[in-house]
Design a protein around this motif. Structure first.
Motif, PDB file in Angstrom:
ATOM      1  N   MET A 141       0.850  -1.201   0.000  1.00  0.00           N
ATOM      2  CA  MET A 141       0.000   0.000   0.000  1.00  0.00           C
ATOM      3  C   MET A 141       0.885   1.251   0.000  1.00  0.00           C
ATOM      4  SD  MET A 141      -2.852   1.170   2.799  1.00  0.00           S
ATOM      5  CE  MET A 141      -3.603   2.799   2.708  1.00  0.00           C
ATOM      6  N   THR A 142       0.640   2.141  -0.939  1.00  0.00           N
ATOM      7  CA  THR A 142       1.416   3.383  -1.017  1.00  0.00           C
ATOM      8  C   THR A 142       1.024   4.320   0.120  1.00  0.00           C
ATOM      9  OG1 THR A 142       1.575   3.214  -3.413  1.00  0.00           O
ATOM     10  CG2 THR A 142       2.023   5.358  -2.427  1.00  0.00           C
ATOM     11  N   GLN A 143       2.018   4.812   0.832  1.00  0.00           N
ATOM     12  CA  GLN A 143       1.779   5.722   1.939  1.00  0.00           C
ATOM     13  C   GLN A 143       1.920   7.169   1.463  1.00  0.00           C
ATOM     14  OE1 GLN A 143       1.069   4.506   5.264  1.00  0.00           O
ATOM     15  NE2 GLN A 143       0.712   2.727   3.963  1.00  0.00           N
ATOM     16  N   LEU A 144       1.318   8.089   2.226  1.00  0.00           N
ATOM     17  CA  LEU A 144       1.430   9.511   1.892  1.00  0.00           C
ATOM     18  C   LEU A 144       2.887   9.952   1.896  1.00  0.00           C
ATOM     19  CD1 LEU A 144      -1.514  10.911   4.055  1.00  0.00           C
ATOM     20  CD2 LEU A 144      -1.474  10.651   1.565  1.00  0.00           C
ATOM     21  N   SER A 145       3.654   9.462   2.844  1.00  0.00           N
ATOM     22  CA  SER A 145       5.054   9.857   2.935  1.00  0.00           C
ATOM     23  C   SER A 145       5.864   9.348   1.748  1.00  0.00           C
ATOM     24  CB  SER A 145       5.664   9.363   4.242  1.00  0.00           C
ATOM     25  OG  SER A 145       5.477   7.963   4.372  1.00  0.00           O
ATOM     26  N   ASP A 146       5.503   8.170   1.205  1.00  0.00           N
ATOM     27  CA  ASP A 146       6.187   7.673   0.011  1.00  0.00           C
ATOM     28  C   ASP A 146       6.005   8.641  -1.152  1.00  0.00           C
ATOM     29  OD1 ASP A 146       7.078   5.339   1.258  1.00  0.00           O
ATOM     30  OD2 ASP A 146       5.240   4.255   0.760  1.00  0.00           O
ATOM     31  N   ALA A 147       4.765   9.052  -1.366  1.00  0.00           N
ATOM     32  CA  ALA A 147       4.480   9.971  -2.466  1.00  0.00           C
ATOM     33  C   ALA A 147       5.154  11.321  -2.249  1.00  0.00           C
ATOM     34  CB  ALA A 147       2.965  10.149  -2.611  1.00  0.00           C
ATOM     35  N   ALA A 148       5.147  11.797  -0.991  1.00  0.00           N
ATOM     36  CA  ALA A 148       5.769  13.089  -0.701  1.00  0.00           C
ATOM     37  C   ALA A 148       7.277  13.022  -0.909  1.00  0.00           C
ATOM     38  CB  ALA A 148       5.444  13.513   0.727  1.00  0.00           C
ATOM     39  N   TRP A 149       7.900  11.916  -0.491  1.00  0.00           N
ATOM     40  CA  TRP A 149       9.346  11.774  -0.675  1.00  0.00           C
ATOM     41  C   TRP A 149       9.707  11.722  -2.157  1.00  0.00           C
ATOM     42  CZ3 TRP A 149      13.444  12.570   2.181  1.00  0.00           C
ATOM     43  CH2 TRP A 149      14.684  12.107   1.734  1.00  0.00           C
ATOM     44  N   ASP A 150       8.957  10.960  -2.934  1.00  0.00           N
ATOM     45  CA  ASP A 150       9.232  10.875  -4.370  1.00  0.00           C
ATOM     46  C   ASP A 150       9.064  12.236  -5.034  1.00  0.00           C
ATOM     47  OD1 ASP A 150       9.745   8.200  -4.089  1.00  0.00           O
ATOM     48  OD2 ASP A 150       7.764   7.534  -4.792  1.00  0.00           O
ATOM     49  N   ALA A 151       8.037  12.978  -4.606  1.00  0.00           N
ATOM     50  CA  ALA A 151       7.819  14.314  -5.172  1.00  0.00           C
ATOM     51  C   ALA A 151       8.951  15.261  -4.800  1.00  0.00           C
ATOM     52  CB  ALA A 151       6.480  14.875  -4.684  1.00  0.00           C
ATOM     53  N   LEU A 152       9.476  15.125  -3.583  1.00  0.00           N
ATOM     54  CA  LEU A 152      10.581  15.971  -3.146  1.00  0.00           C
ATOM     55  C   LEU A 152      11.824  15.713  -3.996  1.00  0.00           C
ATOM     56  CD1 LEU A 152      11.611  17.990  -0.976  1.00  0.00           C
ATOM     57  CD2 LEU A 152      12.292  16.012   0.382  1.00  0.00           C
ATOM     58  N   LEU A 153      12.136  14.447  -4.240  1.00  0.00           N
ATOM     59  CA  LEU A 153      13.296  14.123  -5.061  1.00  0.00           C
ATOM     60  C   LEU A 153      13.118  14.634  -6.488  1.00  0.00           C
ATOM     61  CD1 LEU A 153      14.147  10.487  -3.898  1.00  0.00           C
ATOM     62  CD2 LEU A 153      15.148  12.646  -3.133  1.00  0.00           C
ATOM     63  N   ALA A 154      11.911  14.501  -7.030  1.00  0.00           N
ATOM     64  CA  ALA A 154      11.653  14.990  -8.380  1.00  0.00           C
ATOM     65  C   ALA A 154      11.801  16.510  -8.441  1.00  0.00           C
ATOM     66  CB  ALA A 154      10.247  14.574  -8.826  1.00  0.00           C
ATOM     67  N   MET A 155      11.386  17.195  -7.365  1.00  0.00           N
ATOM     68  CA  MET A 155      11.505  18.649  -7.354  1.00  0.00           C
ATOM     69  C   MET A 155      12.967  19.078  -7.348  1.00  0.00           C
ATOM     70  SD  MET A 155      10.491  21.451  -4.519  1.00  0.00           S
ATOM     71  CE  MET A 155      11.989  20.930  -3.690  1.00  0.00           C
ATOM     72  N   PHE A 156      13.817  18.372  -6.609  1.00  0.00           N
ATOM     73  CA  PHE A 156      15.239  18.710  -6.625  1.00  0.00           C
ATOM     74  C   PHE A 156      15.812  18.582  -8.031  1.00  0.00           C
ATOM     75  CE2 PHE A 156      15.563  17.404  -1.926  1.00  0.00           C
ATOM     76  CZ  PHE A 156      15.348  18.707  -1.520  1.00  0.00           C
ATOM     77  N   SER A 157      15.388  17.569  -8.750  1.00  0.00           N
ATOM     78  CA  SER A 157      15.838  17.413 -10.130  1.00  0.00           C
ATOM     79  C   SER A 157      15.346  18.579 -10.986  1.00  0.00           C
ATOM     80  CB  SER A 157      15.343  16.083 -10.700  1.00  0.00           C
ATOM     81  OG  SER A 157      15.748  15.924 -12.037  1.00  0.00           O
ATOM     82  N   ASP A 158      14.100  18.978 -10.773  1.00  0.00           N
ATOM     83  CA  ASP A 158      13.550  20.107 -11.521  1.00  0.00           C
ATOM     84  C   ASP A 158      14.322  21.393 -11.216  1.00  0.00           C
ATOM     85  OD1 ASP A 158      11.630  18.439 -12.607  1.00  0.00           O
ATOM     86  OD2 ASP A 158      10.063  19.018 -11.187  1.00  0.00           O
ATOM     87  N   LEU A 159      14.695  21.589  -9.952  1.00  0.00           N
ATOM     88  CA  LEU A 159      15.418  22.804  -9.581  1.00  0.00           C
ATOM     89  C   LEU A 159      16.836  22.790 -10.140  1.00  0.00           C
ATOM     90  CD1 LEU A 159      14.176  23.354  -5.912  1.00  0.00           C
ATOM     91  CD2 LEU A 159      13.519  24.613  -7.964  1.00  0.00           C
ATOM     92  N   ALA A 160      17.441  21.619 -10.252  1.00  0.00           N
ATOM     93  CA  ALA A 160      18.752  21.542 -10.913  1.00  0.00           C
ATOM     94  C   ALA A 160      18.621  21.940 -12.377  1.00  0.00           C
ATOM     95  CB  ALA A 160      19.321  20.133 -10.784  1.00  0.00           C
ATOM     96  N   ASP A 161      17.500  21.565 -13.008  1.00  0.00           N
ATOM     97  CA  ASP A 161      17.254  21.988 -14.391  1.00  0.00           C
ATOM     98  C   ASP A 161      17.127  23.507 -14.478  1.00  0.00           C
ATOM     99  OD1 ASP A 161      17.318  19.380 -15.312  1.00  0.00           O
ATOM    100  OD2 ASP A 161      15.138  19.125 -15.265  1.00  0.00           O
ATOM    101  N   VAL A 162      16.505  24.121 -13.462  1.00  0.00           N
ATOM    102  CA  VAL A 162      16.400  25.579 -13.425  1.00  0.00           C
ATOM    103  C   VAL A 162      17.794  26.200 -13.390  1.00  0.00           C
ATOM    104  CG1 VAL A 162      15.676  27.546 -11.997  1.00  0.00           C
ATOM    105  CG2 VAL A 162      14.107  25.636 -12.373  1.00  0.00           C
ATOM    106  N   VAL A 163      18.671  25.651 -12.564  1.00  0.00           N
ATOM    107  CA  VAL A 163      20.042  26.158 -12.477  1.00  0.00           C
ATOM    108  C   VAL A 163      20.729  26.072 -13.836  1.00  0.00           C
ATOM    109  CG1 VAL A 163      22.333  25.727 -11.493  1.00  0.00           C
ATOM    110  CG2 VAL A 163      20.306  25.679 -10.021  1.00  0.00           C
ATOM    111  N   ARG A 164      20.639  24.921 -14.486  1.00  0.00           N
ATOM    112  CA  ARG A 164      21.316  24.745 -15.770  1.00  0.00           C
ATOM    113  C   ARG A 164      20.719  25.653 -16.847  1.00  0.00           C
ATOM    114  NH1 ARG A 164      21.800  19.297 -13.720  1.00  0.00           N
ATOM    115  NH2 ARG A 164      19.664  18.786 -14.350  1.00  0.00           N
ATOM    116  N   ALA A 165      19.408  25.884 -16.786  1.00  0.00           N
ATOM    117  CA  ALA A 165      18.761  26.707 -17.807  1.00  0.00           C
ATOM    118  C   ALA A 165      19.053  28.193 -17.634  1.00  0.00           C
ATOM    119  CB  ALA A 165      17.253  26.464 -17.787  1.00  0.00           C
ATOM    120  N   ASP A 166      19.145  28.651 -16.383  1.00  0.00           N
ATOM    121  CA  ASP A 166      19.214  30.090 -16.134  1.00  0.00           C
ATOM    122  C   ASP A 166      20.629  30.610 -15.899  1.00  0.00           C
ATOM    123  OD1 ASP A 166      16.524  29.890 -16.374  1.00  0.00           O
ATOM    124  OD2 ASP A 166      16.033  30.363 -14.295  1.00  0.00           O
ATOM    125  N   ALA A 167      21.585  29.717 -15.666  1.00  0.00           N
ATOM    126  CA  ALA A 167      22.968  30.162 -15.474  1.00  0.00           C
ATOM    127  C   ALA A 167      23.548  30.631 -16.805  1.00  0.00           C
ATOM    128  CB  ALA A 167      23.812  29.029 -14.911  1.00  0.00           C
TER     129      ALA A 167
END
Length: 356
Positions: free
Chosen positions: A1-27
């Motif tokens: 059974m998927t827990q709320l914390s599992d989904a939140a953790w996966d979303a957090l990791l995905a957001m870090f990847s997205d923010l690294a893309d922001v760094v590469r795009a805007d630098a």
């Protein structure tokens, strides 16, 4: 059974990847890219403290900035503390005003991924001081009837941010303060799936906001460079500022051998400052360079005006702010007590002419 914390953790990791893309795009160059990654890591450290290192039954203040962590556009000539609040609870703040130039308490509301908003504000002029310069006030959804100064807060109040501005660190004493919950503290609660998911959601919201300020707060400054925009606090987002500040923001963009000359007529106010930041709204090496100054440190001319020179090299004149060799970055002027916008003129000038 998927827990709320599992989904939140996966979303957090995905957001870090997205923010690294922001760094590469805007630098624009390797230096900005490297500083972007470092800012992202520092934001992660800050958000961990803000969201995870808390006990909802035992509130405490902790510093948002450190000598090395100056992210999200802080004033390096200031002090910033934050305390997480539990929605629906009541609190008492006590402290000593001391001699610091400015002291303000800002209550934030909103939880999880909900955008934050300012829900209450106590300035130093609102504090009721006793003969020893001490103060007390209560933050509560409903007046507890204790007879103390009570500041109403909404049921979703989630944090209090304290700002102090120092004109001269060598002579001023910073204010001291503490916070206690009026309701009796409960036992140490077991960490639940839902509670951790909420904390990780707050982590995500704050990190994303802090890493994208250059895109969300006056983004036109990234292309309309070497000019200033005047903005009252509300125009920059009430969650980012306090209502008793007037701001001027811009971005310097200089080629090698150029300086940005800032000529201004300071208003009659107890505090104003100029701060340089990199493109990620991080202050520029405040321990090693002079990249910020206050009204006490800037040298005035005979007519009362001030000339500040922003450049990568020392021009040998008063009021030099060091870019540290960066080609571009933000300029932030803060004027306390919301005076009328002063006259400020920016001129890109060859460095030899400034020296002459």
């Amino acid at each position: 059974m998927t827990q709320l914390s599992d989904a939140a953790w996966d979303a957090l990791l995905a957001m870090f990847s997205d923010l690294a893309d922001v760094v590469r795009a805007d630098a624009r160059d390797d230096r900005e890219r490297l500083e972007g990654y470092r800012v992202l890591a520092r934001v992660m450290a800050l958000c961990s403290e803000l969201s995870l290192d808390v006990d909802p039954e035992v509130p405490r203040f902790f510093p948002m900035t450190t000598p090395m962590r100056q992210v999200a556009g802080p004033n390096p000539d200031g002090e910033y503390d934050l305390c997480a609040l539990t929605p629906g609870r009541s609190y008492r703040v006590t402290g000593s005003r001391e001699s610091v130039t400015y002291l303000g308490f800002q209550v934030m509301a909103g939880v999880g991924l909900t955008p934050r908003r300012q829900a209450g504000y106590v300035s130093d002029s609102d504090l009721v001081l006793d003969a020893d310069g001490r103060f007390t006030f209560v933050l509560a959804p409903r007046d507890p009837g204790t007879g103390e100064h009570c500041v109403p807060i909404p049921d979703d109040a989630s944090a209090i941010v304290v700002r102090q501005y120092l004109v001269d660190r060598a002579t001023e004493r910073v204010a001291t303060y503490d916070i206690e919950q009026l309701e009796p503290a409960g036992p140490v609660a077991e960490l639940t799936d839902a509670a951790l998911a909420d904390q990780l959601g707050a982590f995500m919201w704050t990190a994303f906001k802090l890493m994208t300020l250059h895109r969300t707060v006056l983004p036109e400054l990234m292309t309309e460079t070497n000019r200033l925009v005047t903005a009252e606090a509300a125009a920059l987002g009430s969650e980012n500022t306090t209502p008793d500040n007037l701001y001027m923001l811009g971005m310097f963009d200089l080629a090698s051998g150029e300086a940005l000359v800032v000529d201004l007529e300071p208003p009659d106010t107890r505090y104003w400052s100029i701060t340089l930041e990199n493109v990620w709204h991080e202050c520029l090496d405040p321990l090693r360079t002079v990249s910020s100054g206050t009204n006490a440190g800037f040298v005035r001319r005979a007519d009362g005006t001030v000339r500040v020179v922003i450049a990568a090299e020392d021009p040998g004149v008063p009021n030099w702010l060091d870019t540290g060799g960066r080609g571009r970055g933000f300029i932030v002027l803060r004027w306390l007590d919301t005076p009328a916008p002063p006259r400020v003129q920016l001129t890109v000038t060859p460095l030899p002419e400034v020296t002459a």
